[in-house]
Design a protein around this motif. Structure first.
Motif, PDB file in Angstrom:
ATOM      1  N   LYS A   5       0.845  -1.438   0.141  1.00 22.71           N
ATOM      2  CA  LYS A   5      -0.129  -0.089   0.160  1.00 22.71           C
ATOM      3  C   LYS A   5       0.939   1.289  -0.024  1.00 22.71           C
ATOM      4  O   LYS A   5       1.935   1.492   0.595  1.00 22.71           O
ATOM      5  N   GLU A  30      -1.422  -0.911  -4.003  1.00 22.92           N
ATOM      6  CA  GLU A  30      -2.677  -0.609  -3.765  1.00 22.92           C
ATOM      7  C   GLU A  30      -2.636   1.082  -3.344  1.00 22.92           C
ATOM      8  O   GLU A  30      -1.862   1.328  -2.434  1.00 22.92           O
ATOM      9  N   ILE A  32      -3.731   4.468  -1.767  1.00 20.80           N
ATOM     10  CA  ILE A  32      -4.619   4.985  -0.768  1.00 20.80           C
ATOM     11  C   ILE A  32      -4.641   6.640  -0.917  1.00 20.80           C
ATOM     12  O   ILE A  32      -3.575   7.076  -1.034  1.00 20.80           O
ATOM     13  N   GLU A  48     -13.516  12.446  -3.874  1.00 24.91           N
ATOM     14  CA  GLU A  48     -13.467  11.216  -3.562  1.00 24.91           C
ATOM     15  C   GLU A  48     -13.897  10.202  -4.785  1.00 24.91           C
ATOM     16  O   GLU A  48     -13.372   9.250  -5.017  1.00 24.91           O
ATOM     17  N   LEU A  52     -11.602   7.490  -6.557  1.00 27.40           N
ATOM     18  CA  LEU A  52     -11.884   6.018  -6.981  1.00 27.40           C
ATOM     19  C   LEU A  52     -11.899   5.827  -8.203  1.00 27.40           C
ATOM     20  O   LEU A  52     -11.486   4.447  -8.892  1.00 27.40           O
ATOM     21  N   ALA A  56      -7.914   4.553  -7.050  1.00 26.95           N
ATOM     22  CA  ALA A  56      -7.597   4.511  -5.772  1.00 26.95           C
ATOM     23  C   ALA A  56      -8.314   3.291  -4.966  1.00 26.95           C
ATOM     24  O   ALA A  56      -9.636   3.233  -5.284  1.00 26.95           O
ATOM     25  N   SER A  57      -7.759   2.628  -3.981  1.00 27.64           N
ATOM     26  CA  SER A  57      -8.630   1.527  -3.406  1.00 27.64           C
ATOM     27  C   SER A  57      -9.367   2.187  -2.148  1.00 27.64           C
ATOM     28  O   SER A  57     -10.303   1.676  -1.762  1.00 27.64           O
ATOM     29  N   LYS A  58      -8.986   3.212  -1.786  1.00 28.83           N
ATOM     30  CA  LYS A  58      -9.685   3.874  -0.452  1.00 28.83           C
ATOM     31  C   LYS A  58      -9.221   5.467  -0.554  1.00 28.83           C
ATOM     32  O   LYS A  58      -8.341   5.824  -1.011  1.00 28.83           O
ATOM     33  N   VAL A  59     -10.133   6.118   0.014  1.00 28.58           N
ATOM     34  CA  VAL A  59      -9.876   7.721  -0.026  1.00 28.58           C
ATOM     35  C   VAL A  59     -10.283   8.166   1.295  1.00 28.58           C
ATOM     36  O   VAL A  59     -11.426   7.830   2.002  1.00 28.58           O
ATOM     37  N   TYR A  60      -9.178   9.002   1.739  1.00 32.01           N
ATOM     38  CA  TYR A  60      -9.344   9.530   3.114  1.00 32.01           C
ATOM     39  C   TYR A  60      -9.609  11.141   2.943  1.00 32.01           C
ATOM     40  O   TYR A  60      -8.784  11.797   2.180  1.00 32.01           O
ATOM     41  N   GLU A 109      -2.678   1.932   7.947  1.00 27.58           N
ATOM     42  CA  GLU A 109      -3.028   0.948   6.849  1.00 27.58           C
ATOM     43  C   GLU A 109      -2.033   0.105   6.408  1.00 27.58           C
ATOM     44  O   GLU A 109      -2.179  -0.677   5.726  1.00 27.58           O
TER      45      GLU A 109
END
Length: 411
Positions: A5, A30, A32, A48, A52, A56-60, A109
């Motif tokens: 990641k 991956e 993030i 966001e 995606l 991106a696999s995840k977004v903060y 993460e």
């Protein structure tokens, strides 16, 4: 097998959108995406979904505005920081907060690295990476713009736009964009493009559309506006008697300053990496806060404490500008600053008028100003005997007389 990641500082613009896709392909990792909400306003809309859609696999998207105001802007303003006599460090002070949160996310993460889109010519790369080094030396940093393979693939903006179109990356970009902009709670900065010519007049009427936070002084109201700022231990806590959080103070001052055309700066500054660069800044609220803070200090700070702190302003400002927010020397200076601010309490009245912040009164329950002593009339306290000045001057003049005598003897 689970993929490695990487946490990317993501703005949603062309550069970081392309970098997100490039990192995913190049490192088979991956990605993030992390965006810090530090006051960009509408620039955060749809981020966001963009991240995606780009892979991106995840977004903060973390709201850090209150932390930014309380733990970064306020301590810096207590120190009176001003880089090269003009710059209130709006971009500089935001980077350590962004990097700090990136490190937190990377650890949570289990990421092997963080990545950023700062170029190899700017200051931001240094600020991000010095923060990471101070807080998480075990985490690697990927800076694509410093990698030859990345620069070969993207020698210019046109290649990045073509890459985005090829991969269906949802960004809006133009090869003829006239300047770049960076916004947060404290300021907006403009640089590059047409601004790379230091003779270009960014204040001209035809360029008024560039500015976001403020009207031009010429367009500001013809009627001055008075405001009052309340300080407690060097921190603004209320405006016109209304108690506000650090974020609330900055939001209100930005509104007031922008309305009156306050806080525009156009300067050529010295970057840490060695070159000069031209930047245009809007810092309406910060300019008001800086002026008000200095005025309450003038009433409440001991002379020698003030002069000692002032002697360190250049050093402190340079540390912030260069990215050493979490360095031990900045923390040591901050401890001195905090001690100096204990009695910086009271109310400052200001007049805002066409780009100017004008002092209109100051008061404090811990004022060091004594009108009975300072008066040109008879001193009712008899605390100061004017005759004492004779010996005071004579003693201070002694070395000058001796030095002058030596010089005269040589002639």
């Amino acid at each position: 097998m689970a993929k490695d990641k990487i946490v990317l500082a993501y703005s949603g613009g062309l550069d970081t959108s392309v970098i997100l896709k490039w990192l995913k392909e190049t490192y088979d990792a991956e990605i993030i995406a992390f965006t810090a909400d530090i006051g960009q306003k509408e620039e955060l809309d749809g981020l966001e979904e963009k991240a995606l859609a780009t892979g991106a696999s995840k977004v903060y998207i973390d709201d850090l505005r209150e932390e930014f105001a309380q733990d970064f802007i306020n301590p810096m303003f207590q120190a009176g920081a001003l880089y090269e006599g003009q710059y209130l460090l709006g971009t500089s002070i935001a980077r350590p907060l962004i990097a700090k949160r990136m490190v937190d996310i990377a650890r949570a993460e289990g990421a092997i690295a963080i990545a950023h889109g700062a170029t190899g010519k700017g200051n931001d790369q240094v600020r991000f990476e010095l923060t990471a080094a101070a807080l998480a030396p075990e985490i690697s940093v990927i800076a694509p713009w410093r990698l030859e393979s990345f620069r070969e693939q993207f020698p210019g903006r046109a290649e990045m736009i073509a890459y985005a179109e090829k991969h269906g990356i949802p960004v809006q970009a133009s090869a003829s964009k006239p300047y770049s902009m960076d916004r947060n709670l404290l300021h907006i900065s403009f640089e590059s493009g047409m601004l790379e010519d230091p003779w270009f007049d960014a204040s001209a009427d035809e360029n008024r559309d560039m500015y976001v936070l403020s009207v031009s002084p010429e367009e500001a109201p013809d009627q001055a506006e008075y405001i009052e700022l309340t300080f407690e231990s060097g921190i603004a806590t209320a405006i016109n008697g209304e108690s506000l959080s650090p974020l609330g103070v900055m939001d209100k001052l930005n509104e007031l300053g922008g309305k009156h055309g306050i806080g525009r700066v156009d300067m050529v500054e010295n970057r840490f990496v060695g070159m000069k660069s031209r930047g245009v800044y809007e810092t309406p609220g910060g300019t008001i806060l800086f002026t008000a803070h200095r005025k309450i200090e003038s009433l409440t700070m001991d002379r020698e404490v003030m002069h000692l702190r002032d002697s360190l302003i250049s050093k402190y400002s340079t540390l912030v500008y260069n990215g050493f927010w979490f360095a031990p020397e900045r923390l040591a200076l901050q401890a001195l600053v905090a001690e100096s601010q204990k009695n910086v309490t009271g109310v400052v009245r200001l007049k805002l008028y066409k780009g100017n912040v004008i002092g209109a009164g100051v008061k404090s329950p811990v004022s060091l100003y004594n009108p009975d002593i300072a008066t040109m009339e008879a001193d009712p306290t008899q605390a100061y005997d004017q005759g004492d000045a004779t010996g005071f001057i004579r003693l201070n003049a002694l070395r000058l007389k001796v030095s002058s005598g030596v010089e005269q003897s040589r002639k």
